[in-house]
Design an enzyme around this catalytic site. Structure first.
Site, PDB file in Angstrom:
ATOM      1  N   LYS A  13      48.419  -3.212  41.811  1.00 50.14           N
ATOM      2  CA  LYS A  13      47.907  -2.113  40.976  1.00 50.14           C
ATOM      3  C   LYS A  13      49.055  -1.265  40.422  1.00 50.14           C
ATOM      4  CE  LYS A  13      45.484  -0.354  44.372  1.00 50.14           C
ATOM      5  NZ  LYS A  13      45.892  -1.294  45.438  1.00 50.14           N
ATOM      6  N   ARG A  88      38.189   5.039  46.021  1.00 52.17           N
ATOM      7  CA  ARG A  88      38.324   4.073  47.103  1.00 52.17           C
ATOM      8  C   ARG A  88      37.081   4.020  47.977  1.00 52.17           C
ATOM      9  NH1 ARG A  88      44.220   3.888  47.521  1.00 52.17           N
ATOM     10  NH2 ARG A  88      44.916   2.517  49.171  1.00 52.17           N
ATOM     11  N   ARG A 127      57.475  -5.361  50.326  1.00 48.47           N
ATOM     12  CA  ARG A 127      57.574  -4.390  49.222  1.00 48.47           C
ATOM     13  C   ARG A 127      58.649  -3.338  49.466  1.00 48.47           C
ATOM     14  NH1 ARG A 127      52.207  -1.449  47.341  1.00 48.47           N
ATOM     15  NH2 ARG A 127      51.885  -1.078  49.565  1.00 48.47           N
ATOM     16  N   ARG A 161      58.035   1.981  52.395  1.00 46.13           N
ATOM     17  CA  ARG A 161      57.018   2.921  52.855  1.00 46.13           C
ATOM     18  C   ARG A 161      56.794   2.794  54.353  1.00 46.13           C
ATOM     19  NH1 ARG A 161      52.083   2.119  48.789  1.00 46.13           N
ATOM     20  NH2 ARG A 161      50.984   2.461  50.742  1.00 46.13           N
ATOM     21  N   ARG A 172      44.631  -1.126  56.992  1.00 50.17           N
ATOM     22  CA  ARG A 172      44.475  -0.796  55.568  1.00 50.17           C
ATOM     23  C   ARG A 172      43.600  -1.815  54.853  1.00 50.17           C
ATOM     24  NH1 ARG A 172      50.485  -0.462  53.959  1.00 50.17           N
ATOM     25  NH2 ARG A 172      49.710  -0.078  51.875  1.00 50.17           N
TER      26      ARG A 172
HETATM   27  P1  ADP Z   1      49.472  -2.067  44.999  1.00 52.41           P
HETATM   28  O1  ADP Z   1      49.868  -0.900  44.134  1.00 52.41           O
HETATM   29  O2  ADP Z   1      48.188  -2.697  44.568  1.00 52.41           O
HETATM   30  O3  ADP Z   1      49.464  -1.741  46.455  1.00 52.41           O
HETATM   31  P2  ADP Z   1      52.089  -3.183  44.199  1.00 52.41           P
HETATM   32  O4  ADP Z   1      52.039  -3.120  42.717  1.00 52.41           O
HETATM   33  O5  ADP Z   1      52.926  -2.183  44.901  1.00 52.41           O
HETATM   34  O6  ADP Z   1      50.585  -3.192  44.814  1.00 52.41           O
HETATM   35  O7  ADP Z   1      52.565  -4.661  44.602  1.00 52.41           O
HETATM   36  C1  ADP Z   1      52.792  -5.023  45.962  1.00 52.41           C
HETATM   37  C2  ADP Z   1      54.066  -5.867  46.076  1.00 52.41           C
HETATM   38  O8  ADP Z   1      53.851  -7.145  45.489  1.00 52.41           O
HETATM   39  C3  ADP Z   1      55.286  -5.286  45.339  1.00 52.41           C
HETATM   40  O9  ADP Z   1      56.433  -5.554  46.105  1.00 52.41           O
HETATM   41  C4  ADP Z   1      55.303  -6.031  44.008  1.00 52.41           C
HETATM   42  O10 ADP Z   1      56.643  -6.170  43.517  1.00 52.41           O
HETATM   43  C5  ADP Z   1      54.704  -7.380  44.366  1.00 52.41           C
HETATM   44  N1  ADP Z   1      53.838  -7.934  43.306  1.00 52.41           N
HETATM   45  C6  ADP Z   1      52.994  -7.257  42.488  1.00 52.41           C
HETATM   46  N2  ADP Z   1      52.319  -8.108  41.669  1.00 52.41           N
HETATM   47  C7  ADP Z   1      52.732  -9.368  41.995  1.00 52.41           C
HETATM   48  C8  ADP Z   1      52.407 -10.684  41.506  1.00 52.41           C
HETATM   49  N3  ADP Z   1      51.498 -10.863  40.523  1.00 52.41           N
HETATM   50  N4  ADP Z   1      53.040 -11.724  42.082  1.00 52.41           N
HETATM   51  C9  ADP Z   1      53.950 -11.550  43.082  1.00 52.41           C
HETATM   52  N5  ADP Z   1      54.292 -10.338  43.584  1.00 52.41           N
HETATM   53  C10 ADP Z   1      53.701  -9.251  43.050  1.00 52.41           C
HETATM   54  P1  ADP Z   2      48.079   0.772  48.708  1.00 54.92           P
HETATM   55  O1  ADP Z   2      47.804   0.555  47.281  1.00 54.92           O
HETATM   56  O2  ADP Z   2      49.213  -0.052  49.225  1.00 54.92           O
HETATM   57  O3  ADP Z   2      46.879   0.748  49.587  1.00 54.92           O
HETATM   58  P2  ADP Z   2      48.298   3.645  48.261  1.00 54.92           P
HETATM   59  O4  ADP Z   2      49.652   4.126  47.909  1.00 54.92           O
HETATM   60  O5  ADP Z   2      47.280   3.549  47.196  1.00 54.92           O
HETATM   61  O6  ADP Z   2      48.544   2.256  48.983  1.00 54.92           O
HETATM   62  O7  ADP Z   2      47.687   4.528  49.439  1.00 54.92           O
HETATM   63  C1  ADP Z   2      48.409   4.844  50.604  1.00 54.92           C
HETATM   64  C2  ADP Z   2      47.514   5.618  51.566  1.00 54.92           C
HETATM   65  O8  ADP Z   2      47.136   6.867  50.977  1.00 54.92           O
HETATM   66  C3  ADP Z   2      46.204   4.945  51.934  1.00 54.92           C
HETATM   67  O9  ADP Z   2      46.346   4.030  53.013  1.00 54.92           O
HETATM   68  C4  ADP Z   2      45.329   6.154  52.313  1.00 54.92           C
HETATM   69  O10 ADP Z   2      45.638   6.643  53.602  1.00 54.92           O
HETATM   70  C5  ADP Z   2      45.794   7.206  51.302  1.00 54.92           C
HETATM   71  N1  ADP Z   2      44.984   7.186  50.053  1.00 54.92           N
HETATM   72  C6  ADP Z   2      45.434   6.907  48.804  1.00 54.92           C
HETATM   73  N2  ADP Z   2      44.441   6.990  47.906  1.00 54.92           N
HETATM   74  C7  ADP Z   2      43.329   7.330  48.605  1.00 54.92           C
HETATM   75  C8  ADP Z   2      41.960   7.564  48.259  1.00 54.92           C
HETATM   76  N3  ADP Z   2      41.528   7.441  46.975  1.00 54.92           N
HETATM   77  N4  ADP Z   2      41.096   7.895  49.240  1.00 54.92           N
HETATM   78  C9  ADP Z   2      41.492   8.021  50.524  1.00 54.92           C
HETATM   79  N5  ADP Z   2      42.751   7.810  50.933  1.00 54.92           N
HETATM   80  C10 ADP Z   2      43.671   7.476  49.983  1.00 54.92           C
END
Ligand code: ADP
Ligand code: ADP
Ligand code: ZN
Length: 220
Positions: A13, A88, A127, A161, A172
């Site tokens: 995302k 979420r 990541r 992170r 998660r």
């Molecule tokens: P999210 O915001 O949904 O948690 P991220 O955008 O941070 O996910 O992506 C998670 C990890 O996977 C990052 O290290 C990113 O560089 C990698 N990543 C994202 N999209 C892809 C993809 N299509 N193929 C391989 N790796 C990816």
């Molecule tokens: P990822 O995409 O890898 O799950 P985020 O950066 O979106 O991670 O979120 C990290 C943490 O922040 C989540 O595990 C949760 O604890 C909190 N969080 C983020 N967005 C929300 C939301 N919309 N509602 C509740 N908790 C949230």
């Protein structure tokens, strides 16, 4: 255009939101980034959220709803925004509908990134981000062009992170399947859901999203 990027942790995302932000001039609104900033700044919200985030659980709905509602009112969001990590839960989705109606805004598309469980774990534990500009990287899937130098800003410091470890990943992902996955049904029924193959390479995912955005524009 106002969008939601929906998908489990590690689905891509943030990566895709940054691309859309550049291409379409929309603002990325990541509740995760906002909460991490609050934790770092030691604000009241940050103090409340810290231990919850470390465990990989969800922060209470009212906290994130307020953060998003206030943020959407800022001038830079008037051209459009990409919600990344919000809503979420079903109550968050319902609150979003109400606030958008109140603010006379519409939701143009909900883009769901579909990725298998095992791949998500792999993506999360590998990541890391540039400490200077926040650009995202991955140990295997997205390395900087020059070793340990950020492609975007030339920075040489990177961070991981606290919650991107093998222990919290399961919590998660379970929170996602239990509380967030039902949102795909919610948006499917509203006719706004568009599903993309998030397993594909980053560039291919971006292309598929572009096609959906072009269609959403035509339909809207
Ligand atoms: P999210 O915001 O949904 O948690 P991220 O955008 O941070 O996910 O992506 C998670 C990890 O996977 C990052 O290290 C990113 O560089 C990698 N990543 C994202 N999209 C892809 C993809 N299509 N193929 C391989 N790796 C990816
Ligand atoms: P990822 O995409 O890898 O799950 P985020 O950066 O979106 O991670 O979120 C990290 C943490 O922040 C989540 O595990 C949760 O604890 C909190 N969080 C983020 N967005 C929300 C939301 N919309 N509602 C509740 N908790 C949230
Ligand atoms: Zn950088």
């Amino acid at each position: 255009m106002n969008l939601i990027l929906l998908g489990p942790p590690g689905a891509g995302k943030g990566t895709q939101a940054k691309e859309i932000q550049v291409r379409h001039g929309l603002v990325q609104l990541s509740t995760g980034d906002m909460l991490r900033a609050a934790v770092k700044a030691g604000t009241e919200i940050g103090l409340k959220a810290k231990s919850i985030m470390e465990k990989g659980e969800l922060v209470p709905d009212e906290v994130v709803i307020k953060i998003i509602s206030d943020r959407i009112d800022e001038p830079d969001c008037q051209q459009g925004f990409i919600l990344d990590g919000f809503p979420r839960t079903l109550p968050q989705a319902a609150a979003l509908d109400q606030m958008l109606a109140r603010k006379k805004k519409r939701l143009d598309a909900v883009i769901e990134l579909k990725v298998d469980y095992n791949r998500l774990v792999e993506r999360i534990v590998g990541r890391y981000t540039c400490a200077t500009c926040g650009e995202g990287y991955h140990d295997r899937f997205k390395r900087p062009k020059v070793r340990q130098v950020c492609d975007v800003c030339g920075g040489t410091e990177f961070t991981r992170r606290a919650d991107d470890n093998a222990e919290t990943v399961t919590t998660r992902l379970m929170a996602y399947y239990r509380d967030t996955a039902p949102l795909t049904g919610y948006y499917y029924c509203k006719g706004t859901l568009r599903t993309v193959d998030g397993m594909a390479p980053i560039g291919d995912v971006a292309k598929e999203i572009e096609q959906h955005l072009a269609e959403a524009r035509r339909d809207g």
